[in-house]
Scaffold this active site. Structure first.
Site, PDB file in Angstrom:
ATOM      1  N   CYS A  23      -4.224  -0.919  -2.861  1.00 30.59           N
ATOM      2  CA  CYS A  23      -3.963  -2.136  -2.653  1.00 30.59           C
ATOM      3  C   CYS A  23      -3.797  -3.315  -3.832  1.00 30.59           C
ATOM      4  CB  CYS A  23      -3.788  -2.979  -1.678  1.00 30.59           C
ATOM      5  SG  CYS A  23      -4.362  -4.001  -1.871  1.00 30.59           S
ATOM      6  N   CYS A  92      -8.262  -5.458   3.689  1.00 30.11           N
ATOM      7  CA  CYS A  92      -8.687  -6.377   2.976  1.00 30.11           C
ATOM      8  C   CYS A  92      -9.672  -7.539   3.111  1.00 30.11           C
ATOM      9  CB  CYS A  92      -7.272  -7.869   3.764  1.00 30.11           C
ATOM     10  SG  CYS A  92      -5.538  -7.049   3.625  1.00 30.11           S
TER      11      CYS A  92
HETATM   12 FE1  FES Z   1      -4.769  -5.467  -0.091  1.00 31.56          FE
HETATM   13 FE2  FES Z   1      -4.482  -6.682   1.710  1.00 31.56          FE
HETATM   14  S1  FES Z   1      -3.086  -5.764   1.244  1.00 31.56           S
HETATM   15  S2  FES Z   1      -6.029  -7.285   0.719  1.00 31.56           S
END
Ligand code: FES
Length: 114
Positions: A23, A92
């Protein structure tokens, strides 16, 4: 919603940064060490709410512990302390303990150089 230990430590004894390739989020941890114990830890996280919650929780779990005890904190333990994370947010939790461990590795390699 109320993250603990946000910020930076001036002249830290160690710094560790980890990025999440899934992400693009980033976490940096700053540590202060005395007598092989983590006496202070702060973080800056550029990421989602779960990433910030993970960062906050790992600082709370680690403060006051010996470096070996902190190295034994796993990402799974941090997610567990938060009461679990939704499946699509588990990635995450992979950042928190890793970034803190990296800060300790940074501290230890600096000590070896001294
Ligand atoms: Fe990437 Fe939470 S969406 S760390």
């Amino acid at each position: 919603q109320h993250p603990r230990n946000v910020g930076e430590i001036e002249n830290p004894d160690g710094v560790g940064t980890v990025g999440n390739p899934l992400c693009g989020d980033m976490m940096t941890f700053y540590i202060r060490v005395q007598d092989d114990r983590l006496v202070d830890v702060k973080f800056k996280t550029f990421g989602c709410g779960a990433a910030i919650a993970v960062s906050s929780m790992v600082t709370e779990m680690a403060k006051g512990k010996t470096l070996d005890e902190v190295m034994a904190i796993t990402n799974e333990k941090v997610a567990g302390q938060l009461g679990g994370l939704p499946m699509n947010k588990m990635h995450c939790s992979n950042l928190g303990a890793d970034a803190l461990h990296r800060a300790i590795e940074d501290y230890r390699s600096k000590q070896q150089q001294k």
